[in-house]
Design a protein around this motif. Sequence first.
Motif, mmCIF file in Angstrom:
data_model
loop_
_atom_site.group_PDB
_atom_site.id
_atom_site.type_symbol
_atom_site.label_atom_id
_atom_site.label_comp_id
_atom_site.label_asym_id
_atom_site.label_seq_id
_atom_site.Cartn_x
_atom_site.Cartn_y
_atom_site.Cartn_z
ATOM 1 N N SER A 114 0.833 -1.204 0.000
ATOM 2 C CA SER A 114 0.000 0.000 0.000
ATOM 3 C C SER A 114 0.867 1.252 0.000
ATOM 4 O O SER A 114 0.636 2.179 -0.790
ATOM 5 N N SER A 117 2.645 1.637 -3.377
ATOM 6 C CA SER A 117 1.780 2.105 -4.470
ATOM 7 C C SER A 117 1.429 3.579 -4.300
ATOM 8 O O SER A 117 1.372 4.312 -5.298
ATOM 9 N N SER A 121 2.703 5.917 -7.426
ATOM 10 C CA SER A 121 1.669 6.375 -8.368
ATOM 11 C C SER A 121 0.657 7.330 -7.736
ATOM 12 O O SER A 121 -0.335 7.680 -8.368
ATOM 13 N N GLU A 123 -1.681 6.917 -5.768
ATOM 14 C CA GLU A 123 -3.017 6.349 -5.542
ATOM 15 C C GLU A 123 -2.867 4.976 -4.879
ATOM 16 O O GLU A 123 -1.874 4.277 -5.056
ATOM 17 N N PHE A 124 -3.884 4.622 -4.113
ATOM 18 C CA PHE A 124 -3.865 3.356 -3.370
ATOM 19 C C PHE A 124 -4.234 2.213 -4.296
ATOM 20 O O PHE A 124 -5.307 2.216 -4.913
ATOM 21 N N SER A 125 -3.337 1.227 -4.413
ATOM 22 C CA SER A 125 -3.640 0.025 -5.185
ATOM 23 C C SER A 125 -2.779 -1.116 -4.658
ATOM 24 O O SER A 125 -1.682 -0.901 -4.143
ATOM 25 N N ASP A 127 -1.349 -4.931 -5.831
ATOM 26 C CA ASP A 127 -1.148 -5.871 -6.921
ATOM 27 C C ASP A 127 -1.854 -7.187 -6.585
ATOM 28 O O ASP A 127 -1.932 -7.594 -5.422
ATOM 29 N N SER A 128 -2.383 -7.868 -7.602
ATOM 30 C CA SER A 128 -3.138 -9.105 -7.346
ATOM 31 C C SER A 128 -2.264 -10.201 -6.738
ATOM 32 O O SER A 128 -2.711 -10.969 -5.885
#
Length: 168
Positions: A114, A117, A121, A123-125, A127-128
């Motif tokens: 978290s 990311s 970038s 923004e909160f993302s 990875d799968s």
Amino acid sequence: MKNLVVIFLLFIASLPSFAQGTDFIILKRGTKQKSQIRYYPGEEITYKSTKIDYFVTDVIQSIDQNYIYLRENILSPESITEIDIRNKDRRNSTLRALNVLTLSAGIILLGAESINSIYHSNEFSIDSGVGLASGILLGAGVAMLPIRYKTFKNSGRNKIQLIQMRMD
């Protein structure tokens, strides 16, 4: 020099007093030393007996050849049906540490991904692959929560022995 020799002789003469044994109760699950649990006088023991169908906590006062003298009761090893070993069995501390390690690894992995990311970038993302790995770690940690040694049943291969280490 004479003082040193006298102190050394006094130390050697007092060694047998350091080797005084103490009586204890041993719970055996077979022959392995790892699976043996010891209770000493002065320790609390939580047990269920043939006369009382619920767990009772008492303090061991002393141990005889055939009886365990508690603060509120006198028991023979044959009258004990179960002993609560949740806080006594050292294997539980290993399982607890493994459980905490697995859960914390899953949480740290989610937190690091978290923060990473957001930093890269803005923004909160997640990875799968990281989400899957942290989910597996958290699931394994939650699944391991009930896996602990809870009670010692006095039946079958399990035995309660009274060990006296005194020289009368």
